[in-house]
Design an enzyme around this catalytic site. Structure first.
Site, PDB file in Angstrom:
ATOM      1  CG  HIS A  87      -0.414   0.249   2.657  1.00 42.26           C
ATOM      2  ND1 HIS A  87      -0.059  -0.521   3.232  1.00 42.26           N
ATOM      3  CD2 HIS A  87      -0.241   1.457   3.137  1.00 42.26           C
ATOM      4  CE1 HIS A  87       0.469   0.012   4.444  1.00 42.26           C
ATOM      5  NE2 HIS A  87       0.369   1.228   4.130  1.00 42.26           N
ATOM      6  CG  ASP A 118       0.225  -3.906   3.002  1.00 39.13           C
ATOM      7  OD1 ASP A 118       0.285  -3.325   1.917  1.00 39.13           O
ATOM      8  OD2 ASP A 118       0.072  -3.239   4.024  1.00 39.13           O
ATOM      9  CB  SER A 200       3.072   1.739   6.102  1.00 35.70           C
ATOM     10  OG  SER A 200       1.693   2.202   6.933  1.00 35.70           O
TER      11      SER A 200
END
Length: 586
Positions: A87, A118, A200
Protein backbone atom coordinates in the site's frame (compact mmCIF):
# COMPACT_ATOMS: atom_id res chain seq x y z
CA UNK A 1 24.51 -0.23 91.39
CA UNK A 2 27.48 1.67 90.09
CA UNK A 3 28.86 -1.52 88.64
CA UNK A 4 25.56 -2.28 87.11
CA UNK A 5 25.34 1.23 85.74
CA UNK A 6 28.80 1.09 84.24
CA UNK A 7 27.98 -2.29 82.85
CA UNK A 8 24.75 -0.89 81.40
CA UNK A 9 26.54 2.09 79.87
CA UNK A 10 29.22 -0.08 78.33
CA UNK A 11 26.60 -2.45 76.97
CA UNK A 12 24.58 0.43 75.55
CA UNK A 13 27.63 1.96 73.93
CA UNK A 14 28.61 -1.36 72.33
CA UNK A 15 25.07 -1.87 71.02
CA UNK A 16 25.04 1.63 69.55
CA UNK A 17 28.29 0.92 67.73
CA UNK A 18 26.79 -2.23 66.34
CA UNK A 19 23.69 -0.34 65.19
CA UNK A 20 25.82 2.38 63.61
CA UNK A 21 28.00 -0.19 61.87
CA UNK A 22 24.94 -2.06 60.60
CA UNK A 23 23.28 1.14 59.41
CA UNK A 24 26.48 2.21 57.68
CA UNK A 25 26.73 -1.18 55.99
CA UNK A 26 23.11 -1.05 54.84
CA UNK A 27 23.57 2.49 53.55
CA UNK A 28 26.70 1.45 51.68
CA UNK A 29 24.87 -1.47 50.12
CA UNK A 30 21.94 0.73 49.13
CA UNK A 31 24.29 3.34 47.71
CA UNK A 32 26.25 0.69 45.82
CA UNK A 33 23.00 -0.78 44.50
CA UNK A 34 21.82 2.67 43.44
CA UNK A 35 25.12 3.36 41.68
CA UNK A 36 24.98 -0.10 40.08
CA UNK A 37 21.41 0.51 38.93
CA UNK A 38 22.43 3.88 37.49
CA UNK A 39 25.33 2.22 35.69
CA UNK A 40 23.00 -0.52 34.41
CA UNK A 41 20.53 2.05 33.07
CA UNK A 42 23.36 4.01 31.49
CA UNK A 43 24.81 0.87 29.94
CA UNK A 44 21.43 -0.18 28.55
CA UNK A 45 20.90 3.30 27.16
CA UNK A 46 24.34 3.32 25.55
CA UNK A 47 23.72 -0.13 24.06
CA UNK A 48 20.36 0.99 22.67
CA UNK A 49 21.87 4.14 21.16
CA UNK A 50 24.63 2.08 19.55
CA UNK A 51 22.10 -0.41 18.17
CA UNK A 52 20.05 2.40 16.63
CA UNK A 53 23.19 3.87 15.09
CA UNK A 54 24.03 0.48 13.59
CA UNK A 55 20.60 -0.29 12.09
CA UNK A 56 19.69 3.21 10.87
CA UNK A 57 21.50 2.95 7.47
CA UNK A 58 19.21 0.08 6.43
CA UNK A 59 16.02 2.18 6.71
CA UNK A 60 14.60 3.58 3.45
CA UNK A 61 12.33 6.55 2.78
CA UNK A 62 10.15 5.54 -0.20
CA UNK A 63 8.63 8.26 -2.41
CA UNK A 64 7.08 8.68 -5.85
CA UNK A 65 9.45 9.88 -8.62
CA UNK A 66 8.34 13.49 -8.04
CA UNK A 67 8.88 13.28 -4.28
CA UNK A 68 5.15 13.19 -3.54
CA UNK A 69 3.74 11.08 -0.73
CA UNK A 70 5.99 8.89 1.30
CA UNK A 71 6.43 5.67 3.18
CA UNK A 72 9.22 3.51 4.50
CA UNK A 73 11.17 0.38 3.71
CA UNK A 74 14.18 -1.66 4.77
CA UNK A 75 17.21 -2.83 2.80
CA UNK A 76 17.66 -6.61 2.94
CA UNK A 77 20.76 -7.14 0.77
CA UNK A 78 23.88 -5.32 -0.39
CA UNK A 79 22.64 -5.21 -4.00
CA UNK A 80 19.80 -2.88 -3.07
CA UNK A 81 16.78 -5.12 -2.58
CA UNK A 82 14.40 -3.53 -0.08
CA UNK A 83 11.05 -4.55 1.42
CA UNK A 84 8.13 -2.14 1.87
CA UNK A 85 4.33 -2.33 2.02
CA UNK A 86 2.27 -2.84 -1.11
CA UNK A 87 0.00 0.00 0.00
CA UNK A 88 3.10 2.25 0.05
CA UNK A 89 4.42 1.43 -3.43
CA UNK A 90 1.10 0.87 -5.23
CA UNK A 91 0.53 4.55 -5.94
CA UNK A 92 4.07 5.30 -7.07
CA UNK A 93 4.16 3.44 -10.37
CA UNK A 94 7.06 1.32 -11.60
CA UNK A 95 9.83 3.64 -10.41
CA UNK A 96 10.46 5.44 -7.13
CA UNK A 97 12.90 7.73 -5.35
CA UNK A 98 14.41 6.35 -2.15
CA UNK A 99 16.25 8.33 0.51
CA UNK A 100 18.73 6.90 3.02
CA UNK A 101 20.05 8.28 6.29
CA UNK A 102 23.21 9.47 4.51
CA UNK A 103 21.00 12.15 2.94
CA UNK A 104 21.30 10.73 -0.58
CA UNK A 105 18.51 9.88 -3.02
CA UNK A 106 18.56 6.72 -5.13
CA UNK A 107 16.45 5.63 -8.08
CA UNK A 108 14.57 2.39 -7.52
CA UNK A 109 12.38 0.01 -9.51
CA UNK A 110 9.49 -2.19 -8.45
CA UNK A 111 10.44 -5.89 -8.55
CA UNK A 112 7.59 -7.97 -7.11
CA UNK A 113 4.42 -7.50 -5.08
CA UNK A 114 2.34 -9.50 -2.62
CA UNK A 115 -0.96 -7.58 -2.57
CA UNK A 116 -2.72 -9.89 -0.09
CA UNK A 117 0.13 -9.83 2.42
CA UNK A 118 0.73 -6.08 1.83
CA UNK A 119 4.39 -6.58 0.88
CA UNK A 120 6.40 -5.14 -2.01
CA UNK A 121 10.00 -5.66 -3.12
CA UNK A 122 11.94 -2.84 -4.76
CA UNK A 123 15.57 -2.52 -5.80
CA UNK A 124 17.65 0.60 -5.23
CA UNK A 125 20.11 1.36 -8.01
CA UNK A 126 23.58 2.90 -8.11
CA UNK A 127 25.46 0.76 -5.57
CA UNK A 128 26.23 -2.84 -4.72
CA UNK A 129 27.40 -2.20 -1.16
CA UNK A 130 24.26 -1.01 0.63
CA UNK A 131 24.11 -1.62 4.37
CA UNK A 132 21.20 -3.93 5.13
CA UNK A 133 19.23 -5.34 8.04
CA UNK A 134 19.99 -8.73 9.57
CA UNK A 135 16.85 -10.86 10.00
CA UNK A 136 15.90 -12.41 13.32
CA UNK A 137 13.43 -15.22 14.03
CA UNK A 138 9.94 -13.82 14.55
CA UNK A 139 8.74 -17.19 15.89
CA UNK A 140 10.90 -16.51 18.96
CA UNK A 141 9.27 -13.14 19.70
CA UNK A 142 7.45 -13.02 23.07
CA UNK A 143 4.83 -10.72 24.50
CA UNK A 144 6.68 -8.09 26.54
CA UNK A 145 9.82 -8.06 24.37
CA UNK A 146 11.17 -4.57 23.75
CA UNK A 147 11.04 -3.43 20.12
CA UNK A 148 11.97 -0.41 18.00
CA UNK A 149 10.06 0.81 14.95
CA UNK A 150 11.98 2.91 12.43
CA UNK A 151 10.49 4.86 9.56
CA UNK A 152 9.60 8.22 8.09
CA UNK A 153 6.27 9.43 9.51
CA UNK A 154 5.05 12.61 7.80
CA UNK A 155 8.50 12.89 6.08
CA UNK A 156 9.68 14.81 9.14
CA UNK A 157 13.40 14.71 8.29
CA UNK A 158 14.57 16.40 5.10
CA UNK A 159 17.83 14.41 5.31
CA UNK A 160 15.85 11.10 5.41
CA UNK A 161 17.14 10.13 8.86
CA UNK A 162 14.43 7.85 10.27
CA UNK A 163 12.25 8.48 13.29
CA UNK A 164 12.65 5.86 16.04
CA UNK A 165 9.81 4.83 18.35
CA UNK A 166 10.15 2.41 21.25
CA UNK A 167 7.70 -0.01 22.79
CA UNK A 168 6.90 -3.61 23.58
CA UNK A 169 5.27 -6.55 21.86
CA UNK A 170 1.60 -6.48 22.88
CA UNK A 171 0.55 -9.69 21.15
CA UNK A 172 1.73 -12.42 18.78
CA UNK A 173 0.04 -14.59 16.14
CA UNK A 174 -2.58 -11.89 15.56
CA UNK A 175 -4.98 -12.17 12.61
CA UNK A 176 -6.30 -9.02 10.91
CA UNK A 177 -9.28 -9.77 8.66
CA UNK A 178 -9.29 -8.09 5.19
CA UNK A 179 -12.08 -5.58 5.92
CA UNK A 180 -13.21 -3.79 2.71
CA UNK A 181 -10.00 -4.79 0.95
CA UNK A 182 -7.89 -7.78 -0.11
CA UNK A 183 -5.11 -6.92 2.41
CA UNK A 184 -4.93 -9.72 4.95
CA UNK A 185 -2.52 -9.67 7.91
CA UNK A 186 -1.92 -13.21 9.18
CA UNK A 187 0.22 -14.38 12.09
CA UNK A 188 1.38 -10.80 12.68
CA UNK A 189 3.03 -9.06 15.65
CA UNK A 190 1.05 -6.48 17.64
CA UNK A 191 3.09 -3.63 19.16
CA UNK A 192 2.42 -0.48 21.16
CA UNK A 193 5.29 1.51 19.60
CA UNK A 194 3.90 4.58 17.86
CA UNK A 195 3.16 3.96 14.16
CA UNK A 196 1.90 6.90 12.11
CA UNK A 197 1.27 7.62 8.40
CA UNK A 198 4.62 7.28 6.65
CA UNK A 199 5.88 4.56 9.02
CA UNK A 200 4.27 1.88 6.86
CA UNK A 201 6.75 -0.47 5.24
CA UNK A 202 9.49 0.37 7.71
CA UNK A 203 11.30 -2.25 9.78
CA UNK A 204 10.50 -3.48 13.27
CA UNK A 205 13.64 -4.45 15.20
CA UNK A 206 14.09 -6.30 18.46
CA UNK A 207 16.22 -4.65 21.14
CA UNK A 208 19.34 -6.40 19.78
CA UNK A 209 18.79 -4.80 16.36
CA UNK A 210 17.52 -7.89 14.56
CA UNK A 211 14.87 -7.28 11.91
CA UNK A 212 11.70 -9.10 13.01
CA UNK A 213 8.89 -7.48 11.02
CA UNK A 214 7.50 -4.89 8.61
CA UNK A 215 5.30 -2.22 10.16
CA UNK A 216 2.00 -2.12 8.34
CA UNK A 217 -1.49 -1.73 9.66
CA UNK A 218 -2.27 0.56 12.62
CA UNK A 219 -5.46 1.56 14.40
CA UNK A 220 -5.95 5.31 14.03
CA UNK A 221 -8.46 7.66 15.54
CA UNK A 222 -10.79 8.99 12.88
CA UNK A 223 -9.69 12.58 13.36
CA UNK A 224 -6.11 13.51 12.63
CA UNK A 225 -5.01 9.90 11.95
CA UNK A 226 -3.31 9.73 15.36
CA UNK A 227 -1.93 6.39 16.46
CA UNK A 228 -3.97 4.83 19.25
CA UNK A 229 -1.35 2.36 20.48
CA UNK A 230 -2.34 -0.74 18.50
CA UNK A 231 -0.17 -1.42 15.46
CA UNK A 232 0.65 -4.59 13.54
CA UNK A 233 3.83 -5.79 11.87
CA UNK A 234 4.08 -8.52 9.24
CA UNK A 235 6.45 -11.13 10.65
CA UNK A 236 9.88 -11.44 9.05
CA UNK A 237 9.44 -15.22 8.82
CA UNK A 238 6.40 -14.73 6.60
CA UNK A 239 8.26 -12.18 4.45
CA UNK A 240 11.18 -14.60 4.06
CA UNK A 241 8.82 -17.24 2.62
CA UNK A 242 7.90 -14.84 -0.20
CA UNK A 243 11.20 -13.07 -0.95
CA UNK A 244 12.44 -15.40 -3.71
CA UNK A 245 9.03 -15.28 -5.41
CA UNK A 246 9.12 -11.49 -5.20
CA UNK A 247 12.63 -11.49 -6.70
CA UNK A 248 11.10 -13.36 -9.65
CA UNK A 249 9.02 -10.31 -10.56
CA UNK A 250 5.72 -11.97 -9.68
CA UNK A 251 2.37 -10.78 -8.44
CA UNK A 252 2.65 -13.30 -5.63
CA UNK A 253 -0.51 -14.95 -4.36
CA UNK A 254 -1.18 -16.56 -1.01
CA UNK A 255 -2.37 -20.13 -0.71
CA UNK A 256 -5.72 -21.55 0.30
CA UNK A 257 -6.85 -25.06 1.19
CA UNK A 258 -9.75 -26.71 -0.60
CA UNK A 259 -11.47 -27.41 2.70
CA UNK A 260 -12.81 -25.21 5.49
CA UNK A 261 -12.72 -25.58 9.26
CA UNK A 262 -14.56 -24.29 12.32
CA UNK A 263 -13.94 -24.36 16.06
CA UNK A 264 -16.32 -26.73 17.87
CA UNK A 265 -15.97 -27.16 21.64
CA UNK A 266 -12.28 -26.34 21.55
CA UNK A 267 -11.47 -28.59 18.58
CA UNK A 268 -10.76 -27.63 14.96
CA UNK A 269 -13.30 -29.54 12.88
CA UNK A 270 -13.50 -29.83 9.09
CA UNK A 271 -16.80 -28.37 7.89
CA UNK A 272 -16.51 -28.73 4.09
CA UNK A 273 -14.16 -30.50 1.63
CA UNK A 274 -14.17 -30.16 -2.15
CA UNK A 275 -14.68 -33.58 -3.70
CA UNK A 276 -12.28 -32.61 -6.50
CA UNK A 277 -9.48 -31.77 -4.08
CA UNK A 278 -6.29 -33.56 -3.16
CA UNK A 279 -7.42 -33.51 0.49
CA UNK A 280 -10.57 -35.48 -0.46
CA UNK A 281 -8.48 -38.05 -2.35
CA UNK A 282 -6.30 -38.45 0.76
CA UNK A 283 -9.44 -39.30 2.77
CA UNK A 284 -10.24 -36.03 4.57
CA UNK A 285 -13.98 -35.69 5.24
CA UNK A 286 -16.29 -33.26 7.06
CA UNK A 287 -16.28 -33.95 10.79
CA UNK A 288 -12.57 -34.83 10.97
CA UNK A 289 -10.46 -33.06 13.60
CA UNK A 290 -7.40 -31.16 12.36
CA UNK A 291 -4.42 -31.88 14.62
CA UNK A 292 -1.58 -30.02 12.89
CA UNK A 293 -0.80 -28.21 9.66
CA UNK A 294 2.63 -27.28 8.26
CA UNK A 295 4.20 -28.77 11.38
CA UNK A 296 2.27 -26.50 13.77
CA UNK A 297 -0.37 -27.68 16.23
CA UNK A 298 -3.74 -26.13 15.35
CA UNK A 299 -5.81 -24.82 18.28
CA UNK A 300 -8.65 -22.92 16.58
CA UNK A 301 -10.10 -22.01 13.18
CA UNK A 302 -8.44 -18.61 13.54
CA UNK A 303 -5.12 -20.32 14.28
CA UNK A 304 -5.56 -22.49 11.18
CA UNK A 305 -6.09 -19.40 9.00
CA UNK A 306 -3.01 -17.81 10.55
CA UNK A 307 -0.92 -20.79 9.47
CA UNK A 308 -2.36 -21.07 5.94
CA UNK A 309 -1.98 -17.33 5.36
CA UNK A 310 1.81 -17.18 5.70
CA UNK A 311 2.52 -19.47 2.72
CA UNK A 312 2.60 -18.74 -1.03
CA UNK A 313 0.23 -20.59 -3.33
CA UNK A 314 1.66 -23.82 -4.68
CA UNK A 315 3.38 -24.72 -1.40
CA UNK A 316 3.06 -28.38 -0.40
CA UNK A 317 2.44 -28.80 3.33
CA UNK A 318 1.99 -31.64 5.81
CA UNK A 319 -1.49 -32.22 7.27
CA UNK A 320 -2.44 -34.41 10.24
CA UNK A 321 -6.05 -35.17 11.16
CA UNK A 322 -8.09 -37.61 13.22
CA UNK A 323 -11.40 -39.32 12.44
CA UNK A 324 -13.26 -42.47 13.50
CA UNK A 325 -10.72 -44.63 11.67
CA UNK A 326 -7.78 -43.14 13.57
CA UNK A 327 -5.04 -40.59 12.89
CA UNK A 328 -3.87 -39.85 9.34
CA UNK A 329 -1.04 -37.93 7.67
CA UNK A 330 -0.70 -36.59 4.13
CA UNK A 331 0.64 -33.62 2.20
CA UNK A 332 -1.49 -31.22 0.16
CA UNK A 333 -0.69 -28.36 -2.21
CA UNK A 334 -2.15 -24.91 -1.54
CA UNK A 335 -4.20 -23.43 -4.38
CA UNK A 336 -4.24 -19.72 -5.36
CA UNK A 337 -6.36 -17.41 -3.22
CA UNK A 338 -6.90 -14.59 -5.76
CA UNK A 339 -4.87 -15.42 -8.92
CA UNK A 340 -4.27 -11.73 -9.73
CA UNK A 341 -3.36 -11.06 -13.36
CA UNK A 342 -2.78 -7.36 -12.72
CA UNK A 343 -1.82 -5.38 -9.64
CA UNK A 344 -5.11 -4.74 -7.79
CA UNK A 345 -6.18 -1.22 -6.90
CA UNK A 346 -6.42 -0.22 -3.25
CA UNK A 347 -9.23 1.89 -1.80
CA UNK A 348 -8.03 5.47 -1.33
CA UNK A 349 -8.17 5.22 2.47
CA UNK A 350 -5.75 2.28 2.39
CA UNK A 351 -3.03 4.18 0.57
CA UNK A 352 -0.25 5.53 2.76
CA UNK A 353 1.89 8.63 2.69
CA UNK A 354 1.75 12.13 4.17
CA UNK A 355 -1.29 14.12 3.18
CA UNK A 356 -1.98 17.86 3.45
CA UNK A 357 -4.17 17.35 6.50
CA UNK A 358 -2.94 20.14 8.72
CA UNK A 359 0.49 18.80 9.64
CA UNK A 360 2.96 21.70 9.29
CA UNK A 361 5.64 19.23 8.18
CA UNK A 362 3.68 18.22 5.08
CA UNK A 363 5.95 18.59 2.00
CA UNK A 364 3.11 20.13 -0.01
CA UNK A 365 2.89 23.00 2.47
CA UNK A 366 6.66 23.52 2.63
CA UNK A 367 7.32 23.31 -1.09
CA UNK A 368 4.07 24.51 -2.60
CA UNK A 369 3.04 21.11 -3.96
CA UNK A 370 4.75 18.21 -5.70
CA UNK A 371 7.10 18.85 -8.58
CA UNK A 372 7.11 17.06 -11.92
CA UNK A 373 9.45 14.06 -12.00
CA UNK A 374 12.66 14.28 -13.98
CA UNK A 375 12.91 12.10 -17.12
CA UNK A 376 14.06 8.58 -16.26
CA UNK A 377 17.42 7.45 -17.66
CA UNK A 378 17.37 4.61 -20.20
CA UNK A 379 19.49 2.45 -17.89
CA UNK A 380 16.62 2.56 -15.38
CA UNK A 381 13.67 2.11 -17.75
CA UNK A 382 15.28 -1.05 -19.16
CA UNK A 383 14.81 -2.66 -15.74
CA UNK A 384 11.03 -2.80 -16.15
CA UNK A 385 9.14 -5.09 -18.55
CA UNK A 386 5.35 -5.13 -18.39
CA UNK A 387 3.45 -8.37 -18.94
CA UNK A 388 0.08 -9.65 -17.72
CA UNK A 389 0.40 -11.88 -14.69
CA UNK A 390 3.70 -10.31 -13.61
CA UNK A 391 4.73 -7.30 -11.59
CA UNK A 392 7.99 -6.90 -13.53
CA UNK A 393 8.79 -9.59 -16.10
CA UNK A 394 12.38 -8.33 -16.44
CA UNK A 395 13.27 -9.91 -13.10
CA UNK A 396 11.52 -13.17 -14.00
CA UNK A 397 13.68 -13.41 -17.10
CA UNK A 398 16.76 -12.93 -14.89
CA UNK A 399 15.72 -15.81 -12.63
CA UNK A 400 14.88 -18.08 -15.57
CA UNK A 401 18.31 -17.38 -17.02
CA UNK A 402 19.95 -18.16 -13.67
CA UNK A 403 18.29 -21.60 -13.60
CA UNK A 404 18.38 -22.54 -17.28
CA UNK A 405 21.82 -21.35 -18.42
CA UNK A 406 23.71 -23.95 -16.32
CA UNK A 407 21.30 -26.68 -17.53
CA UNK A 408 21.78 -25.76 -21.18
CA UNK A 409 25.55 -25.62 -20.78
CA UNK A 410 25.51 -29.06 -19.16
CA UNK A 411 23.45 -30.78 -21.87
CA UNK A 412 24.79 -28.84 -24.89
CA UNK A 413 27.78 -31.13 -25.35
CA UNK A 414 25.71 -34.31 -25.25
CA UNK A 415 23.92 -35.69 -28.31
CA UNK A 416 20.68 -34.66 -29.99
CA UNK A 417 17.81 -34.32 -27.55
CA UNK A 418 15.33 -34.20 -30.42
CA UNK A 419 16.15 -37.85 -31.11
CA UNK A 420 14.27 -40.71 -29.47
CA UNK A 421 15.26 -42.24 -26.13
CA UNK A 422 15.31 -45.88 -25.11
CA UNK A 423 15.78 -46.54 -21.39
CA UNK A 424 15.57 -49.69 -19.28
CA UNK A 425 14.94 -49.67 -15.54
CA UNK A 426 14.03 -51.93 -12.63
CA UNK A 427 12.65 -51.54 -9.11
CA UNK A 428 12.57 -53.91 -6.16
CA UNK A 429 11.45 -53.68 -2.57
CA UNK A 430 7.80 -52.87 -3.25
CA UNK A 431 4.81 -55.18 -3.26
CA UNK A 432 5.68 -56.25 -6.82
CA UNK A 433 9.14 -55.97 -8.44
CA UNK A 434 9.09 -53.83 -11.59
CA UNK A 435 11.01 -54.21 -14.83
CA UNK A 436 10.45 -51.70 -17.59
CA UNK A 437 11.62 -50.51 -20.98
CA UNK A 438 10.79 -46.89 -21.79
CA UNK A 439 10.79 -45.29 -25.25
CA UNK A 440 10.31 -41.53 -25.63
CA UNK A 441 9.88 -40.00 -29.09
CA UNK A 442 8.75 -36.63 -30.46
CA UNK A 443 5.05 -37.58 -30.58
CA UNK A 444 4.56 -40.23 -27.89
CA UNK A 445 6.07 -42.24 -25.06
CA UNK A 446 5.76 -46.00 -24.81
CA UNK A 447 6.43 -48.34 -21.90
CA UNK A 448 6.54 -52.09 -21.44
CA UNK A 449 6.19 -52.65 -17.68
CA UNK A 450 6.38 -56.24 -16.44
CA UNK A 451 5.33 -57.25 -19.94
CA UNK A 452 2.26 -54.97 -20.13
CA UNK A 453 2.32 -52.26 -22.86
CA UNK A 454 1.38 -48.59 -22.38
CA UNK A 455 1.34 -45.74 -24.91
CA UNK A 456 0.93 -42.05 -24.07
CA UNK A 457 0.31 -39.29 -26.63
CA UNK A 458 2.55 -36.26 -26.14
CA UNK A 459 -0.05 -33.74 -27.36
CA UNK A 460 -3.23 -34.93 -25.62
CA UNK A 461 -2.22 -37.10 -22.64
CA UNK A 462 -4.80 -39.50 -21.25
CA UNK A 463 -4.55 -40.41 -17.56
CA UNK A 464 -6.01 -43.86 -18.28
CA UNK A 465 -2.97 -44.65 -20.45
CA UNK A 466 -0.60 -44.32 -17.49
CA UNK A 467 0.48 -47.48 -15.60
CA UNK A 468 -1.28 -47.79 -12.24
CA UNK A 469 2.04 -48.66 -10.55
CA UNK A 470 3.65 -45.44 -11.89
CA UNK A 471 0.85 -42.92 -12.53
CA UNK A 472 1.96 -39.93 -14.60
CA UNK A 473 5.36 -41.47 -15.35
CA UNK A 474 5.03 -41.41 -19.15
CA UNK A 475 3.78 -37.82 -19.23
CA UNK A 476 6.63 -36.80 -16.92
CA UNK A 477 9.26 -38.39 -19.17
CA UNK A 478 7.84 -36.53 -22.19
CA UNK A 479 8.11 -33.27 -20.25
CA UNK A 480 11.67 -34.10 -19.13
CA UNK A 481 12.66 -34.57 -22.77
CA UNK A 482 11.08 -31.19 -23.58
CA UNK A 483 13.09 -29.51 -20.82
CA UNK A 484 16.44 -31.01 -21.81
CA UNK A 485 15.81 -30.10 -25.46
CA UNK A 486 16.21 -26.45 -24.45
CA UNK A 487 14.71 -23.55 -26.38
CA UNK A 488 13.20 -25.88 -28.97
CA UNK A 489 11.48 -27.89 -26.26
CA UNK A 490 7.97 -26.80 -27.17
CA UNK A 491 6.62 -25.38 -23.89
CA UNK A 492 3.88 -22.81 -24.30
CA UNK A 493 5.07 -20.96 -21.18
CA UNK A 494 7.88 -21.07 -18.66
CA UNK A 495 8.53 -18.90 -15.63
CA UNK A 496 10.54 -18.77 -12.43
CA UNK A 497 8.35 -19.17 -9.34
CA UNK A 498 10.64 -18.50 -6.39
CA UNK A 499 11.66 -21.01 -3.74
CA UNK A 500 10.01 -23.61 -1.53
CA UNK A 501 10.84 -26.42 0.87
CA UNK A 502 10.55 -29.65 -1.09
CA UNK A 503 8.75 -32.60 0.46
CA UNK A 504 10.00 -35.26 1.00
CA UNK A 505 13.55 -34.01 0.21
CA UNK A 506 13.13 -31.44 3.00
CA UNK A 507 15.54 -28.93 1.49
CA UNK A 508 15.04 -25.51 -0.12
CA UNK A 509 14.71 -25.62 -3.89
CA UNK A 510 14.20 -23.02 -6.63
CA UNK A 511 11.14 -23.52 -8.83
CA UNK A 512 10.86 -23.33 -12.62
CA UNK A 513 7.31 -23.79 -13.94
CA UNK A 514 6.67 -24.98 -17.49
CA UNK A 515 3.28 -25.33 -19.17
CA UNK A 516 2.18 -27.19 -22.26
CA UNK A 517 -1.55 -27.32 -22.81
CA UNK A 518 -3.17 -28.69 -19.64
CA UNK A 519 0.16 -29.93 -18.27
CA UNK A 520 1.96 -27.92 -15.61
CA UNK A 521 5.41 -28.97 -14.38
CA UNK A 522 7.22 -27.67 -11.33
CA UNK A 523 10.94 -28.32 -11.78
CA UNK A 524 13.00 -28.06 -8.60
CA UNK A 525 16.67 -27.01 -8.53
CA UNK A 526 18.73 -27.20 -5.35
CA UNK A 527 21.63 -24.84 -4.69
CA UNK A 528 24.57 -25.73 -6.90
CA UNK A 529 22.61 -28.19 -9.06
CA UNK A 530 22.75 -27.66 -12.82
CA UNK A 531 19.92 -30.13 -13.39
CA UNK A 532 16.58 -30.54 -11.60
CA UNK A 533 16.50 -32.66 -8.46
CA UNK A 534 12.74 -33.26 -8.68
CA UNK A 535 9.60 -32.50 -10.69
CA UNK A 536 5.86 -32.45 -9.99
CA UNK A 537 3.59 -32.81 -13.03
CA UNK A 538 -0.11 -31.91 -13.15
CA UNK A 539 -1.67 -33.56 -16.20
CA UNK A 540 -5.40 -33.75 -15.50
CA UNK A 541 -8.21 -32.51 -13.29
CA UNK A 542 -9.17 -34.27 -10.06
CA UNK A 543 -6.24 -36.70 -10.28
CA UNK A 544 -3.00 -36.81 -8.35
CA UNK A 545 0.00 -35.12 -9.89
CA UNK A 546 3.05 -37.20 -10.75
CA UNK A 547 5.87 -36.51 -8.29
CA UNK A 548 9.38 -37.65 -9.19
CA UNK A 549 12.83 -37.28 -7.63
CA UNK A 550 15.69 -37.15 -10.16
CA UNK A 551 18.98 -38.38 -8.73
CA UNK A 552 22.50 -39.31 -9.83
CA UNK A 553 22.62 -37.36 -13.10
CA UNK A 554 25.40 -38.46 -15.46
CA UNK A 555 26.29 -38.90 -19.13
CA UNK A 556 24.51 -42.07 -20.20
CA UNK A 557 24.32 -43.44 -23.72
CA UNK A 558 24.83 -40.09 -25.40
CA UNK A 559 22.50 -38.01 -23.20
CA UNK A 560 22.52 -36.62 -19.67
CA UNK A 561 20.05 -38.69 -17.65
CA UNK A 562 19.41 -39.59 -13.98
CA UNK A 563 20.68 -42.90 -12.65
CA UNK A 564 17.78 -43.17 -10.19
CA UNK A 565 14.20 -41.93 -10.41
CA UNK A 566 12.11 -41.82 -7.24
CA UNK A 567 8.33 -42.08 -7.69
CA UNK A 568 6.28 -40.65 -4.81
CA UNK A 569 2.84 -42.16 -4.35
CA UNK A 570 0.16 -39.60 -3.56
CA UNK A 571 -1.92 -41.86 -1.35
CA UNK A 572 0.69 -43.12 1.11
CA UNK A 573 3.61 -40.75 0.42
CA UNK A 574 5.72 -43.84 -0.24
CA UNK A 575 8.85 -43.59 -2.40
CA UNK A 576 9.66 -46.22 -5.04
CA UNK A 577 13.14 -46.01 -6.56
CA UNK A 578 13.65 -46.98 -10.20
CA UNK A 579 17.24 -47.91 -11.00
CA UNK A 580 18.12 -46.89 -14.55
CA UNK A 581 19.98 -49.45 -16.67
CA UNK A 582 20.86 -49.03 -20.34
CA UNK A 583 20.23 -45.66 -22.01
CA UNK A 584 20.44 -44.96 -25.73
CA UNK A 585 19.55 -42.07 -28.02
CA UNK A 586 18.74 -42.52 -31.71
Amino acid sequence: MAGNKRSHVRGSSGGSCKYVTLATLLWSLLLAGHVSAQQSVAEREAARVETIRRITPSVVCVMAPNGEGGGSGVLISADGYAISNYHVTSGSGSFMKCGLSNGKLYDSVIVGIDPTGDVALIQLQGRTDFEFAQPGDSDQVRVGDEVMALGNPFLLASDFSPTVTFGIVSGIHRYQYPANTFLEYTDCIQIDASINPGNSGGPLFDIQGRWIGINGRASFEKRGRVNSGAAYAISVNQVQLFIESLKSGLIVDHGVTEFTVETVEGEVIVSQVSELSEAWRRGLRPGAQIISFAGRVVTSANDFQNIVGIFPEGTRLALTWRDKAGQHEATIRLRPLHAFQKAPTLPEERKDGPKPDGHPESPEEEQGGPTAPEPLPDALTKLFVERDGFCNFYFNELQQKRLLDPLRSRVASMGNYQAGWKISFAASGGETPLTGELTVGPAAAGLKLNGAPYLQNSNEPDASEEPSQLPGFLTSMIQLKRLLAGQNGGFTEQLAMGRTLHLPLRKPVDILVTREGARTCRWYFSEGSELPVAVDVEYGQAIDEARLILDDWADRGGIVFPGRIGVISGEKEELTWLTVGEVSSK
